[in-house]
Design a protein around this motif. Structure first.
Motif, PDB file in Angstrom:
ATOM      1  N   THR A  53     -29.378 -12.905  27.724  1.00  0.00           N
ATOM      2  CA  THR A  53     -30.552 -12.085  27.412  1.00  0.00           C
ATOM      3  C   THR A  53     -30.125 -10.732  26.871  1.00  0.00           C
ATOM      4  OG1 THR A  53     -31.792 -13.196  29.169  1.00  0.00           O
ATOM      5  CG2 THR A  53     -32.675 -11.116  28.354  1.00  0.00           C
ATOM      6  N   ALA A  54     -29.100 -10.129  27.473  1.00  0.00           N
ATOM      7  CA  ALA A  54     -28.606  -8.839  26.988  1.00  0.00           C
ATOM      8  C   ALA A  54     -28.072  -8.958  25.565  1.00  0.00           C
ATOM      9  CB  ALA A  54     -27.510  -8.322  27.927  1.00  0.00           C
ATOM     10  N   VAL A  55     -27.318 -10.015  25.293  1.00  0.00           N
ATOM     11  CA  VAL A  55     -26.790 -10.208  23.938  1.00  0.00           C
ATOM     12  C   VAL A  55     -27.930 -10.383  22.939  1.00  0.00           C
ATOM     13  CG1 VAL A  55     -25.474 -11.784  22.482  1.00  0.00           C
ATOM     14  CG2 VAL A  55     -24.595 -11.148  24.720  1.00  0.00           C
ATOM     15  N   MET A  56     -28.926 -11.207  23.303  1.00  0.00           N
ATOM     16  CA  MET A  56     -30.043 -11.431  22.389  1.00  0.00           C
ATOM     17  C   MET A  56     -30.836 -10.153  22.147  1.00  0.00           C
ATOM     18  SD  MET A  56     -29.676 -14.521  21.527  1.00  0.00           S
ATOM     19  CE  MET A  56     -27.940 -14.609  21.938  1.00  0.00           C
ATOM     20  N   LEU A  57     -31.066  -9.359  23.201  1.00  0.00           N
ATOM     21  CA  LEU A  57     -31.818  -8.112  23.034  1.00  0.00           C
ATOM     22  C   LEU A  57     -31.029  -7.100  22.212  1.00  0.00           C
ATOM     23  CD1 LEU A  57     -33.434  -7.655  26.573  1.00  0.00           C
ATOM     24  CD2 LEU A  57     -34.546  -8.371  24.454  1.00  0.00           C
ATOM     25  N   LEU A  58     -29.721  -7.040  22.425  1.00  0.00           N
ATOM     26  CA  LEU A  58     -28.896  -6.157  21.598  1.00  0.00           C
ATOM     27  C   LEU A  58     -28.920  -6.605  20.139  1.00  0.00           C
ATOM     28  CD1 LEU A  58     -25.843  -5.705  24.009  1.00  0.00           C
ATOM     29  CD2 LEU A  58     -27.373  -3.891  23.230  1.00  0.00           C
ATOM     30  N   GLY A  59     -28.877  -7.915  19.919  1.00  0.00           N
ATOM     31  CA  GLY A  59     -28.981  -8.425  18.554  1.00  0.00           C
ATOM     32  C   GLY A  59     -30.338  -8.141  17.933  1.00  0.00           C
ATOM     33  N   LEU A  60     -31.409  -8.309  18.723  1.00  0.00           N
ATOM     34  CA  LEU A  60     -32.751  -8.019  18.223  1.00  0.00           C
ATOM     35  C   LEU A  60     -32.900  -6.540  17.873  1.00  0.00           C
ATOM     36  CD1 LEU A  60     -34.975 -10.170  20.620  1.00  0.00           C
ATOM     37  CD2 LEU A  60     -34.732 -10.472  18.159  1.00  0.00           C
ATOM     38  N   ALA A  61     -32.361  -5.668  18.729  1.00  0.00           N
ATOM     39  CA  ALA A  61     -32.448  -4.233  18.465  1.00  0.00           C
ATOM     40  C   ALA A  61     -31.757  -3.878  17.154  1.00  0.00           C
ATOM     41  CB  ALA A  61     -31.829  -3.455  19.620  1.00  0.00           C
ATOM     42  N   ALA A  62     -30.652  -4.557  16.849  1.00  0.00           N
ATOM     43  CA  ALA A  62     -29.966  -4.303  15.585  1.00  0.00           C
ATOM     44  C   ALA A  62     -30.664  -4.976  14.410  1.00  0.00           C
ATOM     45  CB  ALA A  62     -28.514  -4.783  15.679  1.00  0.00           C
ATOM     46  N   ALA A  63     -31.253  -6.179  14.651  1.00  0.00           N
ATOM     47  CA  ALA A  63     -31.872  -6.933  13.550  1.00  0.00           C
ATOM     48  C   ALA A  63     -33.143  -6.270  13.037  1.00  0.00           C
ATOM     49  CB  ALA A  63     -32.162  -8.362  14.002  1.00  0.00           C
ATOM     50  N   VAL A  64     -33.922  -5.650  13.935  1.00  0.00           N
ATOM     51  CA  VAL A  64     -35.187  -5.064  13.498  1.00  0.00           C
ATOM     52  C   VAL A  64     -34.968  -3.862  12.589  1.00  0.00           C
ATOM     53  CG1 VAL A  64     -36.477  -5.858  15.508  1.00  0.00           C
ATOM     54  CG2 VAL A  64     -35.308  -3.652  15.606  1.00  0.00           C
ATOM     55  N   SER A  65     -33.761  -3.301  12.594  1.00  0.00           N
ATOM     56  CA  SER A  65     -33.473  -2.165  11.720  1.00  0.00           C
ATOM     57  C   SER A  65     -33.004  -2.598  10.334  1.00  0.00           C
ATOM     58  CB  SER A  65     -32.405  -1.268  12.360  1.00  0.00           C
ATOM     59  OG  SER A  65     -31.183  -1.971  12.521  1.00  0.00           O
ATOM     60  N   LEU A  66     -32.805  -3.920  10.134  1.00  0.00           N
ATOM     61  CA  LEU A  66     -32.373  -4.418   8.831  1.00  0.00           C
ATOM     62  C   LEU A  66     -33.543  -4.439   7.857  1.00  0.00           C
ATOM     63  CD1 LEU A  66     -30.184  -7.451   9.990  1.00  0.00           C
ATOM     64  CD2 LEU A  66     -29.353  -5.244   9.168  1.00  0.00           C
ATOM     65  N   PRO A  67     -33.266  -4.393   6.541  1.00  0.00           N
ATOM     66  CA  PRO A  67     -34.349  -4.529   5.555  1.00  0.00           C
ATOM     67  C   PRO A  67     -35.066  -5.858   5.728  1.00  0.00           C
ATOM     68  CG  PRO A  67     -32.316  -3.787   4.506  1.00  0.00           C
ATOM     69  CD  PRO A  67     -31.958  -4.170   5.903  1.00  0.00           C
ATOM     70  N   GLY A  68     -36.372  -5.843   5.583  1.00  0.00           N
ATOM     71  CA  GLY A  68     -37.167  -7.049   5.802  1.00  0.00           C
ATOM     72  C   GLY A  68     -36.823  -8.152   4.821  1.00  0.00           C
ATOM     73  N   GLY A  69     -37.076  -9.361   5.216  1.00  0.00           N
ATOM     74  CA  GLY A  69     -36.809 -10.520   4.378  1.00  0.00           C
ATOM     75  C   GLY A  69     -36.888 -11.784   5.201  1.00  0.00           C
ATOM     76  N   GLU A  70     -36.900 -12.930   4.522  1.00  0.00           N
ATOM     77  CA  GLU A  70     -37.026 -14.207   5.228  1.00  0.00           C
ATOM     78  C   GLU A  70     -35.843 -14.452   6.144  1.00  0.00           C
ATOM     79  OE1 GLU A  70     -37.507 -18.980   4.180  1.00  0.00           O
ATOM     80  OE2 GLU A  70     -37.621 -17.467   2.591  1.00  0.00           O
ATOM     81  N   ALA A  71     -34.625 -14.069   5.692  1.00  0.00           N
ATOM     82  CA  ALA A  71     -33.437 -14.287   6.516  1.00  0.00           C
ATOM     83  C   ALA A  71     -33.489 -13.460   7.793  1.00  0.00           C
ATOM     84  CB  ALA A  71     -32.183 -13.937   5.712  1.00  0.00           C
ATOM     85  N   VAL A  72     -33.977 -12.228   7.693  1.00  0.00           N
ATOM     86  CA  VAL A  72     -34.074 -11.373   8.878  1.00  0.00           C
ATOM     87  C   VAL A  72     -35.121 -11.919   9.842  1.00  0.00           C
ATOM     88  CG1 VAL A  72     -34.640  -9.062   9.705  1.00  0.00           C
ATOM     89  CG2 VAL A  72     -33.274  -9.345   7.639  1.00  0.00           C
TER      90      VAL A  72
ATOM     91  N   THR B  55     -35.925 -16.862  20.457  1.00  0.00           N
ATOM     92  CA  THR B  55     -36.021 -18.191  21.063  1.00  0.00           C
ATOM     93  C   THR B  55     -34.875 -18.423  22.050  1.00  0.00           C
ATOM     94  OG1 THR B  55     -37.079 -19.058  19.070  1.00  0.00           O
ATOM     95  CG2 THR B  55     -36.117 -20.661  20.586  1.00  0.00           C
ATOM     96  N   ALA B  56     -33.660 -18.042  21.649  1.00  0.00           N
ATOM     97  CA  ALA B  56     -32.510 -18.225  22.546  1.00  0.00           C
ATOM     98  C   ALA B  56     -32.680 -17.412  23.825  1.00  0.00           C
ATOM     99  CB  ALA B  56     -31.222 -17.818  21.824  1.00  0.00           C
ATOM    100  N   GLY B  57     -33.166 -16.177  23.706  1.00  0.00           N
ATOM    101  CA  GLY B  57     -33.395 -15.364  24.896  1.00  0.00           C
ATOM    102  C   GLY B  57     -34.458 -15.951  25.804  1.00  0.00           C
ATOM    103  N   GLY B  58     -35.546 -16.458  25.226  1.00  0.00           N
ATOM    104  CA  GLY B  58     -36.606 -17.071  26.022  1.00  0.00           C
ATOM    105  C   GLY B  58     -36.148 -18.318  26.744  1.00  0.00           C
ATOM    106  N   VAL B  59     -35.397 -19.170  26.048  1.00  0.00           N
ATOM    107  CA  VAL B  59     -34.886 -20.393  26.684  1.00  0.00           C
ATOM    108  C   VAL B  59     -33.910 -20.041  27.799  1.00  0.00           C
ATOM    109  CG1 VAL B  59     -33.476 -22.451  26.295  1.00  0.00           C
ATOM    110  CG2 VAL B  59     -35.263 -21.844  24.662  1.00  0.00           C
ATOM    111  N   SER B  60     -33.079 -19.022  27.590  1.00  0.00           N
ATOM    112  CA  SER B  60     -32.134 -18.609  28.632  1.00  0.00           C
ATOM    113  C   SER B  60     -32.870 -18.153  29.889  1.00  0.00           C
ATOM    114  CB  SER B  60     -31.247 -17.472  28.113  1.00  0.00           C
ATOM    115  OG  SER B  60     -30.479 -17.904  27.010  1.00  0.00           O
TER     116      SER B  60
END
Length: 645
Positions: free
Chosen positions: A34-53, A62-67
């Protein structure tokens, strides 16, 4: 008195630490994930928008929720069994004067201490593992190059409190059950497996089962496409898994008898003994089967959902085009689409292709539109600019009302999801250059999985460039000659010609690879949790059977016979969990196929036998040595001494 109960709780943790190691490790790993996913989410939301992001954020969430779900399931299952094992101990506390509330608080204090320690360890592990995880995401193409985590602290706080809440939530029911133990009842029935299916457990199980049924039925009636979204096919199996976990004592008995029928007939007595042992101890059977159930159900549901949606998308794409060839302007060296051709180049290429006898050529180009809703909300969407007459011949669009051939410079073709069902109804549109205009509905398409999209004419797509040209051969045309002429015309303009099936197949491996990597991200650590839980439960359950196994030895069974008996029983229970998990996955995949049928999408049957079989085999192979070694350890010493305890 409160301090006395606190000391009792801490001493109980010190004494029973072996039985809680599995819950501690699973919760710590869950908090780390969960910590890894939240740290990744915190970094991902600062990226420029797009389908890949957006896809990256969805995969991390999803991975954090399943965990979190698997951690809660494992902790609840472990504590439930531990509390059942402590009936005599808790009964003695009640006999010594402890109130029901004090017994409940004792169990809750144990959960708080365990949860706080596991959450702290998980946060430390998550902080250390986060750079490696996001680096792997960037290496495999799921995140942009150079993607790194920041130094935010809120993800660690969120992971810590999530772990603590998961521990308390998972133990709440077990604590309530512990508070219901009476002094004499607990002492008199401590060795009996009674009261497994309580009224509250049955009510909650049936309630969750009804909730899952309502979710499926309402989705099929109101919006079948919603059952095919990632959020739905991730959450829905969790509800079914929880229901089956609560109803396991009811479901497990008939499944046990079905699976053990042939072994019971083929053996003199061992098969019947294995079956009756597992059937008589339903609490133990449910505790061992629970990790297998959640693993097989999640693996089958997610792998089956991904395969079903992927196969349906490919089948839908093939079914909705009548083109024999696809020409891609300005192809890259490997023959696949590169940058769209300039207007003059694409016009020259289109004219050259139309000069080939016996062909219908339909060039299309991507553009962006924004639909203005009745309340003034502007909703952006992808669209295609097309020649209406050629599009009507080359494409097999699922038209509900109207006609694609009726599209003109004042019209628009759009799917049902936009809520416009009347041909000729006005639609306020903002074009790619910001121009606001009103178009009328020329045709309405049935919703599907792929990009049914919006269709307009080239006049309403300013600045667009052709990126795809579909070519259909006329009836009676010479295919070999047309293929040769098309290839020559395309090569003269730097384009490539591909059979439509070859082009779709060529683009599939990258998509399949990303889908599989997402499944690994979501399921990988969850399977580790459940494997730890299985080992922990097998060790606890076997250690609790020392007196029973000693009585078997005194009745004449050899040490090796007892080891084989317990091992066979463990494998049987693993099979029970796998069968129930396959049932959950079957319901999930069946609901998706029903949704696809309502959407009119050809859906190939994609049963995830390989991943489900691998997970089941892995758990069976894990159960055999754990059960055997635990039994050998439980049989140490003289049987007479163990039987007298």
């Amino acid at each position: 008195m409160r301090m006395g109960m606190l000391r009792i709780a801490l001493k109980s943790l010190r004494v029973r630490w072996v039985s809680l190691v599995g819950a501690f490790v699973a919760l710590a790993l869950g908090v780390a994930m969960t910590a890894v996913m939240l740290l990744g989410l915190a970094a991902a939301v600062s990226l420029p928008g797009g389908e890949a992001v957006v896809s990256l954020v969805a995969a991390l969430g999803t991975a954090g929720g399943v965990s979190a779900f698997v951690s809660a399931f494992v902790v609840a299952s472990t504590f439930s069994y531990v509390v059942a094992q402590r009936r005599r101990e808790l009964g003695l506390l009640r006999l010594a004067g402890a109130t029901r509330a004090q017994v409940r608080r004792t169990v809750l204090v144990e959960a708080v201490v365990l949860g706080a320690a596991a959450s702290a360890a998980g946060c430390a592990l998550g902080r250390l593992a986060a750079p490696a995880m996001v680096g792997w995401l960037a290496d495999v193409g799921m995140a942009p190059p150079g993607f790194t985590t920041g130094h935010q602290q809120w993800p660690l706080h969120g992971a810590f409190w999530t772990g603590l809440l998961v521990a308390l939530g998972g133990v709440a029911v077990a604590a309530r059950r512990a508070g219901r133990f009476g002094p004499l009842d607990a002492l008199h029935s401590a060795d009996l497996d009674t009261g497994v299916m309580t009224g509250g457990r049955l009510l909650w199980g049936l309630g969750l089962l009804l909730t899952a049924a309502v979710m499926i039925a309402s989705g099929l009636v109101t919006d079948p496409a919603d059952l095919l979204h990632r959020k739905t096919y991730t959450v829905q199996p969790m509800v079914l898994i929880s229901a089956c976990g609560l109803l396991a004592p009811v479901i497990a008995r008939p499944v046990l008898r079905l699976l053990a029928r042939l072994p019971a007939r083929w053996t003199r007595c061992s098969g019947r003994l294995v079956r009756e042992n597992a059937s008589a101890a339903l609490r133990r059977t449910g505790a061992i089967a629970a990790p297998v159930l959640v693993s097989v159900a999640l693996t089958g549901s997610l792998a089956g959902a991904l395969a079903t949606v992927g196969g349906a998308r490919a089948a839908e794409a093939l079914a909705r085009t009548a083109a024999d060839f696809v020409v891609t302007p300005q192809a890259t060296p490997d023959g696949f689409p590169g940058a769209p051709a300039a207007p003059a180049a694409s016009t020259a290429l289109t004219d050259a292709l139309r000069a080939v006898p016996g062909t219908v050529v339909s060039p299309t180009a991507p553009t962006r539109l924004a639909i203005v809703e009745a309340d003034g909300t502007v909703v952006r969407s992808e669209a295609r600019a097309a020649d209406p007459a050629a599009l009507a011949v080359v494409a097999r669009l699922p038209v509900v009302t109207g006609s694609v051939a009726g599209l003109d410079d004042g019209g628009i073709v759009l799917p049902l999801e936009w809520g416009r069902r009347t041909v000729g109804a006005p639609v306020d549109v903002v074009l790619a250059d910001g121009t606001r205009t009103t178009l009328r509905v020329a045709a309405v398409l049935r919703d599907g999985l792929g990009d049914n999209g919006l269709y307009v004419t080239a006049r309403n797509a300013p600045g667009t460039r052709v990126d795809r040209i579909d070519v259909r051969l006329a009836p009676g045309a010479d295919r070999a000659a047309a293929t040769r002429l098309l290839a020559t015309a395309a090569a003269a303009h730097g384009a490539a010609v591909a059979d439509r099936g070859d082009l779709l197949a060529a683009s599939a491996p990258a998509n399949v690879r990303i889908v599989r990597l997402r499944a690994v991200l979501v399921l990988g650590l969850a399977l580790v949790y459940t494997a730890i839980a299985l080992v922990n439960t097998l060790v606890m359950a076997t250690a609790d059977r020392r007196r029973e196994l000693a009585l078997l030895r005194l009745a004449g069974a050899t040490r090796s016979q007892v080891v084989r008996l317990v091992t066979a029983e463990s494998v049987l229970v693993v099979a029970v969990g796998a069968v129930i998990g396959c049932g959950v996955a079957g319901v999930q995949i069946g609901s998706m196929h029903a949704a696809l049928a309502l959407l009119g999408v050809p859906a190939p049957v994609a049963l995830p036998w390989q991943p489900v079989g691998l997970v089941t085999a892995a758990f069976a192979l894990l159960a055999v040595p754990c059960a055997a070694l635990s039994t050998v350890w439980a049989l140490r010493g003289r049987p007479v001494v163990a039987a007298a305890r």
